[in-house]
Design an enzyme around this catalytic site. Structure first.
Site, PDB file in Angstrom:
ATOM      1  N   ASP A 284       0.820  -1.501   0.297  1.00 39.10           N
ATOM      2  CA  ASP A 284       0.375  -0.059   0.171  1.00 39.10           C
ATOM      3  C   ASP A 284       0.717   1.083   0.628  1.00 39.10           C
ATOM      4  O   ASP A 284       0.210   2.257  -0.387  1.00 39.10           O
ATOM      5  CB  ASP A 284      -1.429  -0.076   1.091  1.00 39.10           C
ATOM      6  CG  ASP A 284      -0.731  -0.221   2.464  1.00 39.10           C
ATOM      7  OD1 ASP A 284       0.842  -0.154   2.776  1.00 39.10           O
ATOM      8  OD2 ASP A 284      -1.303   0.072   3.594  1.00 39.10           O
ATOM      9  N   SER A 285       1.943   1.118   0.194  1.00 40.69           N
ATOM     10  CA  SER A 285       3.185   2.054  -0.167  1.00 40.69           C
ATOM     11  C   SER A 285       3.021   3.379  -1.195  1.00 40.69           C
ATOM     12  O   SER A 285       3.635   3.958  -1.924  1.00 40.69           O
ATOM     13  CB  SER A 285       4.888   1.760  -0.627  1.00 40.69           C
ATOM     14  OG  SER A 285       4.436   0.126  -0.675  1.00 40.69           O
TER      15      SER A 285
ATOM     16  N   ASP B 257      -0.471  -6.051  -0.341  1.00 37.85           N
ATOM     17  CA  ASP B 257      -1.522  -5.202   1.356  1.00 37.85           C
ATOM     18  C   ASP B 257      -2.720  -5.117   1.227  1.00 37.85           C
ATOM     19  O   ASP B 257      -3.807  -5.077   0.063  1.00 37.85           O
ATOM     20  CB  ASP B 257      -0.820  -4.273   0.935  1.00 37.85           C
ATOM     21  CG  ASP B 257      -0.032  -4.020   2.008  1.00 37.85           C
ATOM     22  OD1 ASP B 257       0.756  -4.741   3.288  1.00 37.85           O
ATOM     23  OD2 ASP B 257       1.362  -3.091   1.836  1.00 37.85           O
TER      24      ASP B 257
ATOM     25  N   LYS C 175      -1.445  -9.567   3.077  1.00 36.98           N
ATOM     26  CA  LYS C 175      -0.665  -8.819   3.557  1.00 36.98           C
ATOM     27  C   LYS C 175      -1.179  -8.182   4.755  1.00 36.98           C
ATOM     28  O   LYS C 175      -1.667  -7.403   4.452  1.00 36.98           O
ATOM     29  CB  LYS C 175       0.915  -8.220   2.934  1.00 36.98           C
ATOM     30  CG  LYS C 175       1.306  -7.709   5.353  1.00 36.98           C
ATOM     31  CD  LYS C 175       3.000  -7.472   4.187  1.00 36.98           C
ATOM     32  CE  LYS C 175       2.584  -6.129   3.583  1.00 36.98           C
ATOM     33  NZ  LYS C 175       2.625  -4.995   4.464  1.00 36.98           N
TER      34      LYS C 175
ATOM     35  N   GLU D 266      -1.047  -5.446   8.236  1.00 46.84           N
ATOM     36  CA  GLU D 266      -0.627  -5.025   9.796  1.00 46.84           C
ATOM     37  C   GLU D 266      -1.025  -5.570  11.017  1.00 46.84           C
ATOM     38  O   GLU D 266      -2.005  -4.966  11.146  1.00 46.84           O
ATOM     39  CB  GLU D 266      -0.089  -3.434   9.684  1.00 46.84           C
ATOM     40  CG  GLU D 266       0.321  -3.231   8.374  1.00 46.84           C
ATOM     41  CD  GLU D 266       0.541  -1.563   8.093  1.00 46.84           C
ATOM     42  OE1 GLU D 266       0.020  -0.887   8.427  1.00 46.84           O
ATOM     43  OE2 GLU D 266       0.745  -1.379   7.013  1.00 46.84           O
TER      44      GLU D 266
ATOM     45  N   GLU E 136       9.237  -4.368   9.995  1.00 46.91           N
ATOM     46  CA  GLU E 136      10.288  -3.399   9.402  1.00 46.91           C
ATOM     47  C   GLU E 136      10.287  -1.843  10.968  1.00 46.91           C
ATOM     48  O   GLU E 136       9.450  -2.251  12.081  1.00 46.91           O
ATOM     49  CB  GLU E 136       8.622  -2.615   9.412  1.00 46.91           C
ATOM     50  CG  GLU E 136       9.313  -1.091   8.016  1.00 46.91           C
ATOM     51  CD  GLU E 136       7.532  -0.270   7.997  1.00 46.91           C
ATOM     52  OE1 GLU E 136       7.040  -1.342   7.088  1.00 46.91           O
ATOM     53  OE2 GLU E 136       7.807   1.068   6.903  1.00 46.91           O
TER      54      GLU E 136
HETATM   55  O1  KIV Z   1       3.434  -1.149   1.606  1.00 45.60           O
HETATM   56  C1  KIV Z   1       4.465  -1.277   1.456  1.00 45.60           C
HETATM   57  O2  KIV Z   1       5.674  -1.603   0.614  1.00 45.60           O
HETATM   58  C2  KIV Z   1       4.918  -2.603   2.441  1.00 45.60           C
HETATM   59  C3  KIV Z   1       6.804  -2.836   2.348  1.00 45.60           C
HETATM   60  C4  KIV Z   1       7.956  -1.160   3.475  1.00 45.60           C
HETATM   61  C5  KIV Z   1       7.108  -4.420   3.473  1.00 45.60           C
HETATM   62  O3  KIV Z   1       4.499  -2.763   3.321  1.00 45.60           O
END
Ligand code: KIV
Length: 275
Positions: free
Chosen positions: A44-45, A83, A113, A115, A182
């Protein structure tokens, strides 16, 4: 060789480290895949590096599905992990399973994924029970940036370190196949890695994790808004792009481009009749 959650899990304890990079589009996914990365994270980056947001809070399910499907089309051998965006699972088990299902069905991911630690274990258990592999994410969890007060190293006090260790054990027990760590002190990441049977994938968590992940724009030197301490720029692609674009502008202006070889032909007789 096709990477799966099983092959990724089997890498723990071997001398091969798990390589993970982010991608958000078909072309980049294909390049990373051809280079042999084990797993591609549709992070989600993308909120930061693709959409230009300040944080990941505004990223939607539609954003993630759209980019995940593009990456999945380009990734032949890498495992695609996508994510779950902010508020797509925090609201409860039903939402978590429904949204994880959409990421698999519409986004064609191989795993999701999310969090959080013990607090999201009911969601992890339910998603795994539905047949969807889950990668957990501990330490600095950017979706909670407003609660944790900024992007900073986590697990520095005894209580915080103990909580992170307990959270890692909890997500493993809940059925996660791997966990991203992280911004965690290297020695704590090492202890976590030695204390659980599932692989740890570090970002700003030292060399003793079972694998490493970076945002591809960071490691390629394309994103300069903010460069965290843990980033190594393996190339300066931003400079290459800027130089290429400057040459393009120059060649358009001085008539060098397009040249003969870039041009389609037509019979002169036909053109003359049009005048
Ligand atoms: O969203 C992302 O790119 C991440 C990484 C920084 C692990 O969660």
């Amino acid at each position: 060789m096709k990477n799966t959650t099983s092959t990724i899990m089997q890498m723990k304890g071997t001398d091969k480290k798990i390589s993970m990079l982010t991608a958000y589009d078909y072309t980049t996914a294909k390049l990373l895949d051809e280079a042999g990365v084990n797993t591609i994270l549709v992070g989600d980056s993308l909120g930061n590096v693709i959409l230009g947001y300040e944080d990941t809070i505004s990223v939607t399910m539609e954003d993630m599905i759209h980019h995940s499907a593009a990456v999945a089309r380009g990734a032949k051998n890498a495992l695609v992990v996508t994510d779950m965006p902010f508020m797509s699972y925090q609201t409860g088990v039903y939402d978590a399973v429904t949204n994880a299902g959409r990421i698999m069905k519409e986004g064609r991911a191989g795993a999701v994924k999310l969090e959080g630690g013990a607090d999201v274990c009911p969601q992890i258990e339910a998603i795994v029970k539905a047949g969807i592999p889950v990668c957990a994410h501990l330490g600095l969890t950017p979706q909670s940036v407003n609660a944790i007060g900024g992007y900073k190293i986590q697990g520095k006090t005894e209580a915080a370190a103990r909580k992170l260790l307990e959270d890692a054990k909890a997500v493993e027990k809940a059925g996660a196949f791997a966990v991203v760590l992280e911004c965690v002190p290297a020695k704590l990441a090492k202890l976590v890695t030695e204390s659980i049977q599932i692989p740890t994938i570090g970002i700003g968590a030292g060399a003793d994790c079972d694998g490493q992940v970076l945002v591809n724009q960071d490691m390629l030197g394309m994103f300069s808004d903010y460069v965290p301490k843990f980033v190594k720029q393996f190339a300066h692609v931003g400079d290459i792009i800027r130089d290429a674009v400057k040459s393009y502008i120059e060649e358009i202006n001085n008539g060098v481009f397009p040249a003969e070889e870039h041009t389609y032909k037509i019979d002169d007789n036909i053109i003359e009749k049009l005048y």
